[in-house]
Motif scaffolding. Sequence first.
Motif, mmCIF file in Angstrom:
data_model
loop_
_atom_site.group_PDB
_atom_site.id
_atom_site.type_symbol
_atom_site.label_atom_id
_atom_site.label_comp_id
_atom_site.label_asym_id
_atom_site.label_seq_id
_atom_site.Cartn_x
_atom_site.Cartn_y
_atom_site.Cartn_z
ATOM 1 N N GLU A 251 16.833 -10.236 -77.479
ATOM 2 C CA GLU A 251 16.555 -11.653 -77.207
ATOM 3 C C GLU A 251 15.202 -12.068 -77.771
ATOM 4 O OE1 GLU A 251 16.891 -12.130 -72.982
ATOM 5 O OE2 GLU A 251 19.080 -12.108 -73.024
ATOM 6 N N ASN B 157 21.596 1.483 -66.924
ATOM 7 C CA ASN B 157 21.306 0.078 -66.614
ATOM 8 C C ASN B 157 19.977 -0.364 -67.219
ATOM 9 O OD1 ASN B 157 23.685 -0.218 -65.207
ATOM 10 N ND2 ASN B 157 22.763 0.180 -63.217
ATOM 11 N N GLU B 158 18.958 0.488 -67.115
ATOM 12 C CA GLU B 158 17.660 0.180 -67.704
ATOM 13 C C GLU B 158 17.759 0.136 -69.226
ATOM 14 O OE1 GLU B 158 14.367 -0.548 -66.267
ATOM 15 O OE2 GLU B 158 15.970 -1.181 -64.911
ATOM 16 N N LYS C 124 20.361 -0.733 -71.034
ATOM 17 C CA LYS C 124 21.006 -1.999 -71.404
ATOM 18 C C LYS C 124 20.036 -3.172 -71.246
ATOM 19 C CE LYS C 124 25.027 -0.447 -72.554
ATOM 20 N NZ LYS C 124 25.439 -0.474 -73.959
ATOM 21 N N ARG C 125 19.202 -3.138 -70.191
ATOM 22 C CA ARG C 125 18.218 -4.199 -69.982
ATOM 23 C C ARG C 125 17.206 -4.208 -71.125
ATOM 24 N NH1 ARG C 125 13.181 -4.135 -68.886
ATOM 25 N NH2 ARG C 125 13.191 -1.963 -68.209
ATOM 26 N N ILE C 126 16.703 -3.041 -71.490
ATOM 27 C CA ILE C 126 15.730 -2.943 -72.582
ATOM 28 C C ILE C 126 16.352 -3.438 -73.880
ATOM 29 C CG2 ILE C 126 14.430 -1.302 -73.996
ATOM 30 C CD1 ILE C 126 14.079 0.342 -71.340
ATOM 31 N N GLU C 127 17.572 -3.017 -74.149
ATOM 32 C CA GLU C 127 18.275 -3.461 -75.360
ATOM 33 C C GLU C 127 18.410 -4.990 -75.377
ATOM 34 O OE1 GLU C 127 22.548 -2.784 -77.628
ATOM 35 O OE2 GLU C 127 22.291 -2.001 -75.603
ATOM 36 N N ARG C 128 18.801 -5.572 -74.256
ATOM 37 C CA ARG C 128 18.980 -7.022 -74.163
ATOM 38 C C ARG C 128 17.654 -7.751 -74.360
ATOM 39 N NH1 ARG C 128 20.369 -7.186 -69.273
ATOM 40 N NH2 ARG C 128 18.433 -7.978 -68.452
ATOM 41 N N GLU C 129 16.588 -7.281 -73.694
ATOM 42 C CA GLU C 129 15.305 -7.969 -73.781
ATOM 43 C C GLU C 129 14.706 -7.896 -75.183
ATOM 44 O OE1 GLU C 129 12.552 -6.942 -70.664
ATOM 45 O OE2 GLU C 129 14.030 -7.400 -69.091
ATOM 46 N N LEU D 176 7.465 -5.767 -72.259
ATOM 47 C CA LEU D 176 8.713 -5.057 -72.010
ATOM 48 C C LEU D 176 8.408 -3.810 -71.195
ATOM 49 C CD1 LEU D 176 11.760 -4.541 -72.582
ATOM 50 C CD2 LEU D 176 11.021 -3.269 -74.603
#
Length: 77
Positions: free
Chosen positions: A73, A62-63, A65-70, A5
């Motif tokens: 998942e 944006n980063e 939200k990406r970190i949260e999503r990854e 990550l």
Amino acid sequence: MKKGLKVSDGFNVNLDNVCVWIVETESIQLQLACSDELGIIDIVIEGSEAAKCSEGHRVTINEFKRIEREITEYMAE
């Protein structure tokens, strides 16, 4: 699924080492189980109230939200 990550430039986290993750509105805390130690990584949205109180990694929305999503998942598997 990738196990790395990217948190910020030059700082990556092996998701296999994450034992606790706490996601809030403006911050994410990752607790890592690395051998004998417990490492804590704070990630906050730059310019937010949380960023005023934290010495953690400051990232764009944006980063964040990406970190949260990854992380979500990866942990769902």
